[in-house]
Design a protein around this motif. Structure first.
Motif, short mmCIF file in Angstrom:
data_model
loop_
_atom_site.label_atom_id
_atom_site.label_comp_id
_atom_site.label_asym_id
_atom_site.label_seq_id
_atom_site.Cartn_x
_atom_site.Cartn_y
_atom_site.Cartn_z
N GLN A 55 0.73 -1.37 0.00
CA GLN A 55 -0.04 -0.06 0.18
C GLN A 55 0.82 1.17 -0.05
O GLN A 55 0.52 2.26 -0.59
CB GLN A 55 -0.87 0.03 1.21
CG GLN A 55 -1.86 -1.22 1.42
CD GLN A 55 -2.70 -1.34 0.05
OE1 GLN A 55 -3.15 -0.35 -0.41
NE2 GLN A 55 -3.17 -2.52 -0.12
N ARG A 58 2.26 2.65 -3.36
CA ARG A 58 1.18 2.61 -4.37
C ARG A 58 1.07 4.22 -4.73
O ARG A 58 0.24 4.68 -4.03
CB ARG A 58 -0.17 1.94 -4.07
CG ARG A 58 -1.21 2.11 -5.42
CD ARG A 58 -2.26 1.17 -4.90
NE ARG A 58 -3.08 1.27 -5.94
CZ ARG A 58 -4.55 0.61 -5.92
NH1 ARG A 58 -4.69 -0.40 -4.78
NH2 ARG A 58 -5.32 0.68 -6.87
N THR A 183 -3.43 10.04 5.88
CA THR A 183 -3.13 10.12 4.63
C THR A 183 -3.00 11.56 4.09
O THR A 183 -3.80 12.38 4.59
CB THR A 183 -4.22 9.23 3.74
OG1 THR A 183 -3.69 9.25 2.47
CG2 THR A 183 -5.58 9.81 3.60
N THR A 193 1.41 8.91 -1.10
CA THR A 193 0.44 7.70 -1.19
C THR A 193 -0.99 8.27 -0.54
O THR A 193 -0.76 8.46 0.80
CB THR A 193 1.07 6.62 -0.52
OG1 THR A 193 2.12 6.21 -1.33
CG2 THR A 193 0.09 5.40 -0.56
N ASP A 195 -4.05 6.39 0.41
CA ASP A 195 -4.72 5.22 0.38
C ASP A 195 -5.33 5.09 2.04
O ASP A 195 -4.32 5.04 2.80
CB ASP A 195 -3.66 4.01 0.27
CG ASP A 195 -4.42 2.65 -0.04
OD1 ASP A 195 -5.47 2.51 0.45
OD2 ASP A 195 -4.05 1.75 -1.07
N LYS A 197 -6.33 2.24 3.32
CA LYS A 197 -5.83 1.19 3.75
C LYS A 197 -4.78 1.03 4.64
O LYS A 197 -4.79 0.41 5.66
CB LYS A 197 -5.78 0.36 2.72
CG LYS A 197 -6.88 -0.28 1.84
CD LYS A 197 -6.69 -1.28 0.75
CE LYS A 197 -7.80 -1.57 0.10
NZ LYS A 197 -7.41 -2.70 -1.19
#
Length: 483
Positions: A55, A58, A183, A193, A195, A197
């Motif tokens: 993650q 990404r 984030t 990033t 994300d 998650k």
């Protein structure tokens, strides 16, 4: 997706990941912060490392996040009129949406960077129990809440350290936030990033909760952002509101140079429960260089209150104000000073300010009754549990204003004046029909360190408190003793 997956598996997984959670504390209005608490978790399990690492690497942008949350950025860039009509639910009655207002807000509604900023602010302020938020810029900049202003402010930050063997190969740093999503996470190369998650993984590791199911998406998120954009630009939209009444305002050009015009923003200083009110700043040859006339013209039906009264009255009003020698002498000496004379529809003072400075006989009676009731303590030889003198003063301010108890017909002929300066505190005065003046409000709470018209207020005694000075002067600047 295939390229992204191949790029991930081609990279070497870290041997371990160290996650540091720092809680920072700062006090109300303080820019200084310190670490209040710090926790560390070390991941050595390859499955857990893989879950987090895939993650983290990404990399993406806010625009991609907007699309993932169901906002069509192509639509927002091409259809500002539809956004204003379909997603603006809190401001429809507040603005006329004249052409100038539309041109201004359309630029904001089609700017992808504005959406990115609002999305980031939403995630920063995200709270499971409060879906919609409105945080004025003042509160944003100081990171404080509406309630509990005296309590410390806490912000959470994550540092994620990737280790290969014994060396740190990269570090991801989250942003600091009080309760929302941390984030984006940025590495040492400043690649970001976005994300959720990662937030969920970290919250699970540190046994915290963020409920992603409650996050706004699609049209709900779009509506929220559109309304935030409008709210954050309210002051500018108020300034453009005057364009709805160009014809009415232009009628003043026969007697004045029109310096500016805008809708009055907020209530409490000049007006209170009046309808939409346009302030027109005026100037002409009868005014001293640093004197201006502010015409507050309220909306009546679909137009503004008639301009006939100000055209008829302005020469006398300007003459009365500029005849006050101690003020005009000061204006000539202080090049930074500015005097604004206010005119409300058809008068130099309005009902709201009369109520504030003078109150009315029924209120004066309440004060008399209150003072009478306090005699009970003396009669019964009982010491009150509160400061008696302070209680009387507070009640006097509430029920009697400045406590001059002026006749209603007399105070109606007063003129509202505001004086601003770089070297003195700004002040509000009322010029009375007998050419005496009440210094009503001073923009300060510290009587020991403030000057008005170059007069040190602490030299005038200690019988008053700021900001409501309520001092009365003659036209030469001599202080009257209150009877």
């Amino acid at each position: 997706m295939s390229f992204w997956y191949l790029s991930i598996i081609s990279q070497t997984l870290p041997d371990k990941i160290v996650i540091i959670k720092n809680i920072y504390q700062n006090q109300y209005f303080s820019k200084n912060e310190e670490i209040f608490k710090s926790d560390t978790i070390v991941l050595s399990n390859k499955k857990k490392i893989n879950n987090l690492y895939t993650q983290l690497v990404r990399f993406d942008k806010e625009e991609q996040l907007l699309n993932r949350l169901g906002i069509d950025t192509t639509f927002t860039q091409n259809s500002p009129d539809k956004l204003l009509k379909g997603f603006n639910d809190n401001n429809k009655s507040k603005f006329d949406w004249n052409q100038k207002q539309k041109e201004f807000i359309f630029k904001k509604l089609t700017d992808i960077n504005v959406y990115k900023s609002e999305l980031n602010e939403y995630l920063y302020r995200y709270n499971l129990y409060s879906t919609y938020h409105h945080f004025p810029k003042f509160f944003k900049s100081h990171r404080i809440s509406y309630c509990g202003m005296g309590t410390p402010i806490y912000n959470r930050e994550y540092l994620i350290l990737l280790y290969n063997k014994k060396d740190i190969s990269d570090i991801f740093t989250s942003r600091k936030c009080p309760s929302g999503f941390n984030t984006p996470y940025k590495n040492r190369s400043n690649r970001a990033t976005y994300d959720f998650k990662i937030d969920l993984l970290l919250n699970k590791l540190f046994k915290q909760k963020i409920n992603l199911d409650k996050l706004l998406k699609g049209d709900d998120l779009l509506k929220y952002i559109v309304n935030q954009i409008i709210r954050n630009n309210t002051k500018e939209l108020y300034k453009l509101s005057a364009y709805s009444f160009e014809k009415e305002i232009s009628e003043l050009s026969t007697d004045f140079d029109i310096i500016s015009s805008e809708e009055v923003y907020g209530r409490g200083r000049y007006i209170w429960d009046e309808p939409k009110t346009i302030k027109v700043s005026l100037k002409n040859k009868y005014m001293l260089p640093n004197v201006y006339l502010q015409f507050l013209d309220s909306k009546y039906g679909s137009t503004l209150y008639s301009r006939d009264s100000i055209k008829k009255d302005y020469k006398e009003i300007i003459s009365r104000v500029q005849a006050i020698s101690f003020i005009t002498n000061y204006l000539k000496q202080d090049s930074s000073a500015r005097l604004d004379i206010y005119y409300f529809n058809n008068s130099g003072i309005n009902k709201y300010n009369i109520e504030e400075v003078n109150k009315k006989p029924s209120d004066w009676k309440k004060q008399d009754e209150y003072i009478e009731s306090l005699k009970w303590y003396t009669t019964n030889n009982i010491k009150p549990s509160f400061d008696l003198e302070k209680a009387i003063k507070t009640s006097e301010r509430i029920n009697c204003g400045c406590n001059y108890k002026l006749d209603s017909e007399f105070i109606k002929k007063a003129i509202f004046i505001e004086i601003t300066s770089k070297r003195n505190a700004s002040s509000i005065w009322f010029l009375l029909p007998d050419n005496t003046l009440i210094l009503y409000h001073v923009n300060s709470y510290n009587i020991d360190d403030v000057t008005v018209l170059d007069i040190r207020l602490n030299s005038l005694g200690d019988s008053f408190e700021l900001p409501f000075a309520c001092l009365r002067f003659d036209k030469n600047g001599k202080l009257f003793e209150k009877k």
